[in-house]
Design a protein around this motif. Structure first.
Motif, PDB file in Angstrom:
ATOM      1  N   ALA A 199       0.853  -1.177   0.000  1.00  0.00           N
ATOM      2  CA  ALA A 199       0.000   0.000   0.000  1.00  0.00           C
ATOM      3  C   ALA A 199       0.900   1.241   0.000  1.00  0.00           C
ATOM      4  O   ALA A 199       2.081   1.155   0.350  1.00  0.00           O
ATOM      5  CB  ALA A 199      -0.914  -0.006   1.216  1.00  0.00           C
ATOM      6  N   GLU A 200       0.355   2.391  -0.372  1.00  0.00           N
ATOM      7  CA  GLU A 200       1.196   3.561  -0.595  1.00  0.00           C
ATOM      8  C   GLU A 200       0.683   4.772   0.176  1.00  0.00           C
ATOM      9  O   GLU A 200      -0.525   5.057   0.213  1.00  0.00           O
ATOM     10  CB  GLU A 200       1.248   3.871  -2.096  1.00  0.00           C
ATOM     11  CG  GLU A 200       1.849   2.728  -2.895  1.00  0.00           C
ATOM     12  CD  GLU A 200       1.679   2.850  -4.396  1.00  0.00           C
ATOM     13  OE1 GLU A 200       1.891   1.844  -5.101  1.00  0.00           O
ATOM     14  OE2 GLU A 200       1.333   3.962  -4.862  1.00  0.00           O
ATOM     15  N   TRP A 201       1.626   5.493   0.776  1.00  0.00           N
ATOM     16  CA  TRP A 201       1.291   6.707   1.504  1.00  0.00           C
ATOM     17  C   TRP A 201       0.732   7.772   0.574  1.00  0.00           C
ATOM     18  O   TRP A 201       1.218   7.945  -0.547  1.00  0.00           O
ATOM     19  CB  TRP A 201       2.523   7.290   2.179  1.00  0.00           C
ATOM     20  CG  TRP A 201       2.922   6.631   3.461  1.00  0.00           C
ATOM     21  CD1 TRP A 201       4.089   5.942   3.702  1.00  0.00           C
ATOM     22  CD2 TRP A 201       2.189   6.622   4.692  1.00  0.00           C
ATOM     23  NE1 TRP A 201       4.115   5.498   4.996  1.00  0.00           N
ATOM     24  CE2 TRP A 201       2.960   5.897   5.621  1.00  0.00           C
ATOM     25  CE3 TRP A 201       0.958   7.143   5.085  1.00  0.00           C
ATOM     26  CZ2 TRP A 201       2.532   5.688   6.933  1.00  0.00           C
ATOM     27  CZ3 TRP A 201       0.532   6.930   6.387  1.00  0.00           C
ATOM     28  CH2 TRP A 201       1.315   6.218   7.297  1.00  0.00           C
ATOM     29  N   ILE A 231      -3.841   5.918   3.255  1.00  0.00           N
ATOM     30  CA  ILE A 231      -2.997   4.984   2.520  1.00  0.00           C
ATOM     31  C   ILE A 231      -3.843   4.358   1.418  1.00  0.00           C
ATOM     32  O   ILE A 231      -5.027   4.106   1.610  1.00  0.00           O
ATOM     33  CB  ILE A 231      -2.445   3.911   3.468  1.00  0.00           C
ATOM     34  CG1 ILE A 231      -1.481   4.571   4.459  1.00  0.00           C
ATOM     35  CG2 ILE A 231      -1.723   2.813   2.721  1.00  0.00           C
ATOM     36  CD1 ILE A 231      -1.559   3.979   5.809  1.00  0.00           C
ATOM     37  N   ARG A 232      -3.244   4.126   0.267  1.00  0.00           N
ATOM     38  CA  ARG A 232      -4.005   3.665  -0.889  1.00  0.00           C
ATOM     39  C   ARG A 232      -3.391   2.437  -1.544  1.00  0.00           C
ATOM     40  O   ARG A 232      -2.204   2.159  -1.411  1.00  0.00           O
ATOM     41  CB  ARG A 232      -4.077   4.793  -1.930  1.00  0.00           C
ATOM     42  CG  ARG A 232      -4.962   5.976  -1.540  1.00  0.00           C
ATOM     43  CD  ARG A 232      -6.396   5.535  -1.296  1.00  0.00           C
ATOM     44  NE  ARG A 232      -7.330   6.624  -1.431  1.00  0.00           N
ATOM     45  CZ  ARG A 232      -8.198   6.758  -2.416  1.00  0.00           C
ATOM     46  NH1 ARG A 232      -8.266   5.868  -3.377  1.00  0.00           N
ATOM     47  NH2 ARG A 232      -9.028   7.781  -2.442  1.00  0.00           N
ATOM     48  N   GLY A 233      -4.208   1.707  -2.278  1.00  0.00           N
ATOM     49  CA  GLY A 233      -3.747   0.656  -3.177  1.00  0.00           C
ATOM     50  C   GLY A 233      -3.811  -0.762  -2.668  1.00  0.00           C
ATOM     51  O   GLY A 233      -3.745  -1.698  -3.459  1.00  0.00           O
ATOM     52  N   GLY A 234      -3.886  -0.941  -1.346  1.00  0.00           N
ATOM     53  CA  GLY A 234      -3.863  -2.298  -0.821  1.00  0.00           C
ATOM     54  C   GLY A 234      -2.490  -2.934  -0.958  1.00  0.00           C
ATOM     55  O   GLY A 234      -1.605  -2.411  -1.635  1.00  0.00           O
ATOM     56  N   PRO A 264       4.521  -3.908   7.699  1.00  0.00           N
ATOM     57  CA  PRO A 264       5.409  -4.255   6.585  1.00  0.00           C
ATOM     58  C   PRO A 264       4.697  -4.224   5.243  1.00  0.00           C
ATOM     59  O   PRO A 264       5.211  -4.752   4.260  1.00  0.00           O
ATOM     60  CB  PRO A 264       5.849  -5.677   6.943  1.00  0.00           C
ATOM     61  CG  PRO A 264       4.691  -6.239   7.686  1.00  0.00           C
ATOM     62  CD  PRO A 264       4.157  -5.093   8.504  1.00  0.00           C
ATOM     63  N   PHE A 265       3.532  -3.608   5.229  1.00  0.00           N
ATOM     64  CA  PHE A 265       2.707  -3.549   4.015  1.00  0.00           C
ATOM     65  C   PHE A 265       2.584  -2.130   3.464  1.00  0.00           C
ATOM     66  O   PHE A 265       1.837  -1.891   2.539  1.00  0.00           O
ATOM     67  CB  PHE A 265       1.298  -4.088   4.331  1.00  0.00           C
ATOM     68  CG  PHE A 265       0.704  -3.519   5.583  1.00  0.00           C
ATOM     69  CD1 PHE A 265       0.114  -2.265   5.595  1.00  0.00           C
ATOM     70  CD2 PHE A 265       0.755  -4.230   6.774  1.00  0.00           C
ATOM     71  CE1 PHE A 265      -0.424  -1.727   6.754  1.00  0.00           C
ATOM     72  CE2 PHE A 265       0.218  -3.708   7.945  1.00  0.00           C
ATOM     73  CZ  PHE A 265      -0.366  -2.447   7.934  1.00  0.00           C
ATOM     74  N   ILE A 266       3.351  -1.171   4.029  1.00  0.00           N
ATOM     75  CA  ILE A 266       3.243   0.233   3.608  1.00  0.00           C
ATOM     76  C   ILE A 266       4.487   0.647   2.866  1.00  0.00           C
ATOM     77  O   ILE A 266       5.603   0.416   3.330  1.00  0.00           O
ATOM     78  CB  ILE A 266       3.115   1.139   4.825  1.00  0.00           C
ATOM     79  CG1 ILE A 266       1.865   0.784   5.553  1.00  0.00           C
ATOM     80  CG2 ILE A 266       3.131   2.595   4.413  1.00  0.00           C
ATOM     81  CD1 ILE A 266       0.858   1.804   5.606  1.00  0.00           C
ATOM     82  N   GLY A 267       4.320   1.311   1.737  1.00  0.00           N
ATOM     83  CA  GLY A 267       5.438   1.833   0.969  1.00  0.00           C
ATOM     84  C   GLY A 267       5.149   3.234   0.469  1.00  0.00           C
ATOM     85  O   GLY A 267       4.267   3.923   0.982  1.00  0.00           O
TER      86      GLY A 267
END
Length: 320
Positions: A213-215, A248-251, A290-293
């Motif tokens: 997922a993305e900030w 946060i977006r995108g999954g 650990p799922f955020i980028g």
């Protein structure tokens, strides 16, 4: 640290001129290193933001106008992010020569965990950073390149993800096709994968659905869309004023199909720092996220130097 200097002012003016004449895909090099990343042009336009078939926070569906910008072709990988985290690594990749402005950039506290969580580093998306961390990475890039990079707004992110589509995913509505476009709970093996292995959207952006997922820059406000019902929202943004929650977006590789939709929204949560032994909690890392980028944006028409400095110089809000 102030980045106010004749050098960066001249670079900014040069970048404005180049941007206006050359709005096309490009590769950004980091001088003195082999580091580089690619950016895709996203023409401005209007679209319907949100989903009638989604959650309450995705409604009402409303019209949004977006100015043109570039967006990162891929999620930021550890290859690019790690030299920001570790000064000694940056020095080694720069032949021991970096400018004094770069030397003064505030860097993350060194994580006490393996922040890849064993999922892979080379070509894999950087992850588990806080929003503040992601913004300071953008500042490091600005000092390194003279080009203003930032986080996308929620409205920009969804516009770029949709790439002209009006369906639940940028490729359509059929969840059965998702495996061709995304790493998610059903096919990821519960880990990240190298960026760019799935099919891109119509504007050449990879992994907008899944992987990490993305900030975005926005404060997460449940009923934010209600402010724009029956009106055209012009480049809307919910400027963050508190630490939680941010949008946060995108999954991600952990998520189910419904969380990967173009309109799906996720709020950040303090529980993502439960493993952090620091008091107060670190401004830099989310050990349980650990799922955020992060994915970069560069506006075609950059803000003023004062606005850029204000974007980067916001003091971190202390966690509790």
């Amino acid at each position: 640290m102030s980045v106010n200097s004749v050098f960066f002012t001249s670079l900014l003016l040069l970048n404005v001129a180049v941007a206006q004449e050359d709005f096309k895909p490009y590769t950004q090099q980091i001088a003195g290193t082999a580091l580089k990343f690619t950016m895709q042009p996203i023409s401005g336009g209007e679209y319907a933001m949100g989903s009638m078939h989604g959650n309450a926070d995705e409604q009402p569906v409303h019209q949004v106008k977006i100015d043109p910008f570039w967006m990162g072709t891929y999620e930021v990988t550890w290859d690019l992010y790690e030299p920001f985290v570790y000064k000694d690594l940056e020095l080694s990749r720069s032949g021991g020569r970096i400018e004094s402005e770069v030397d003064a950039v505030t860097r993350p506290t060194k994580p006490y965990l393996d922040m890849t969580f064993g999922m892979g580093k080379e070509g894999h998306p950087a992850l588990a950073m806080t929003q503040y961390n992601a913004i300071q990475f953008c500042k490091w890039l600005y000092v390194r390149t003279g080009v203003f990079y930032r986080l996308p707004t929620e409205a920009e992110w969804e516009y770029a993800c949709r790439a002209g589509s009006e369906t639940e995913y940028y490729f359509g509505d059929d969840e059965a096709e998702l495996g061709d476009y995304a790493w998610y709970a059903a096919n990821s093996g519960n880990k990240t994968h190298k960026v760019g292995q799935k099919k891109p959207n119509a504007w050449g952006l990879y992994d907008m659905h899944g992987n990490v997922a993305e900030w975005t820059y926005d404060q997460y406000i449940v009923d934010f869309y209600s402010h724009f019902e029956d009106t055209m929202a012009d480049n809307p943004v919910a400027t963050p004023e508190k630490l939680y929650p941010h949008s946060i977006r995108g999954g991600s590789f952990e998520d189910a199909v419904e969380d990967l939709r173009s309109a799906s929204r996720l709020p950040s949560d303090p529980s993502w720092k439960q493993l952090d032994p620091q008091i107060p909690k670190s401004n830099w890392w989310f050990p349980e996220a650990p799922f955020i980028g992060v994915r970069l944006v560069r506006p075609l028409n950059p803000p003023t130097e004062a606005e850029i400095e204000a974007y980067f110089e916001r003091a971190p809000i202390e966690d509790y």
